[in-house]
Design an enzyme around this catalytic site. Structure first.
Site, mmCIF file in Angstrom:
data_model
loop_
_atom_site.group_PDB
_atom_site.id
_atom_site.type_symbol
_atom_site.label_atom_id
_atom_site.label_comp_id
_atom_site.label_asym_id
_atom_site.label_seq_id
_atom_site.Cartn_x
_atom_site.Cartn_y
_atom_site.Cartn_z
ATOM 1 N N HIS A 199 6.582 2.111 -1.017
ATOM 2 C CA HIS A 199 7.347 1.082 -1.721
ATOM 3 C C HIS A 199 7.496 1.468 -3.189
ATOM 4 O O HIS A 199 6.786 2.335 -3.691
ATOM 5 C CB HIS A 199 6.651 -0.286 -1.602
ATOM 6 C CG HIS A 199 5.304 -0.304 -2.259
ATOM 7 N ND1 HIS A 199 4.143 -0.042 -1.572
ATOM 8 C CD2 HIS A 199 4.929 -0.526 -3.545
ATOM 9 C CE1 HIS A 199 3.117 -0.109 -2.402
ATOM 10 N NE2 HIS A 199 3.565 -0.400 -3.614
ATOM 11 N N HIS A 252 9.583 4.640 -8.950
ATOM 12 C CA HIS A 252 8.916 5.706 -8.209
ATOM 13 C C HIS A 252 8.240 5.155 -6.955
ATOM 14 O O HIS A 252 8.033 3.957 -6.827
ATOM 15 C CB HIS A 252 7.861 6.390 -9.089
ATOM 16 C CG HIS A 252 6.669 5.518 -9.355
ATOM 17 N ND1 HIS A 252 6.689 4.528 -10.325
ATOM 18 C CD2 HIS A 252 5.451 5.457 -8.768
ATOM 19 C CE1 HIS A 252 5.512 3.915 -10.320
ATOM 20 N NE2 HIS A 252 4.750 4.459 -9.384
#
Length: 181
Positions: free
Chosen positions: A38, A121
């Site tokens: 995630h 990220h």
């Protein structure tokens, strides 16, 4: 309860696992499990149970146009000279950064979470120790990242429970692009 808001990257699991395998050849790390892919949009931290419904209500009012995110290059936190986290960046950054900013703005005083600069990220690994730091860094930076991506149409409010084996995540609510929960 420990909460954060994120978008899910499970559809890219095969690609992310392949990158992790290449990283694992060079260093001793704790790998993220496939279901843990995630991008955190906002970390709320510890939140009283009574506030969860208010947070959900505020998040349900956020609408956004769907956007595509692509895997970009491998990066390191806090820096290349002191590697504690290995991650893969996301691009283009403007849409996801805008969504993260709207979430922080919408939650306002309900949020006591991190005020760190948002860096889109996906965490690939947490480093326990490097066998040969310079050689590992060179090999990791040379890993080719497949130009893959996904369409972002919703985000999630998740609970993170810390265990001896690492964090466990549970989706509390999902928020589609049209702002309806």
């Amino acid at each position: 309860m420990r909460l954060f808001i994120a978008v899910d990257f499970e559809p890219l699991r095969p690609i992310l696992l392949a990158i992790q395998r290449q990283i694992a050849d060079d260093i001793t790390i704790r790998l993220k499990l496939a279901s843990d892919y995630h991008c955190t949009l906002h970390f709320l931290g510890e939140v009283e149970k009574e506030k969860v419904s208010i947070i959900q209500q505020e998040l349900s009012g956020i609408s956004f146009s769907p956007f595509r995110l692509n895997l970009s290059s491998i990066g390191f936190f806090p820096s290349e000279s002191v590697i504690q986290v290995i991650w893969i960046g996301l691009s283009p950054e403007q849409d996801i950064a805008g969504l993260a900013a709207r979430i922080r703005e919408k939650l306002g005083v309900l949020s006591s979470g991190s005020s760190k600069e948002f860096v889109p990220h996906i965490t690939l690994a947490r480093v326990k120790r490097l066998k040969d730091p310079e050689a590992a860094l060179e090999r990791i930076k040379a890993i080719a990242v497949e130009p893959a991506g996904i369409e972002i149409k919703k985000f999630h409010l998740l609970q993170s429970t810390l265990t001896p084996h690492g964090p466990e995540y549970r989706v509390i609510a999902s928020f589609p692009k049209d702002g309806v929960n």
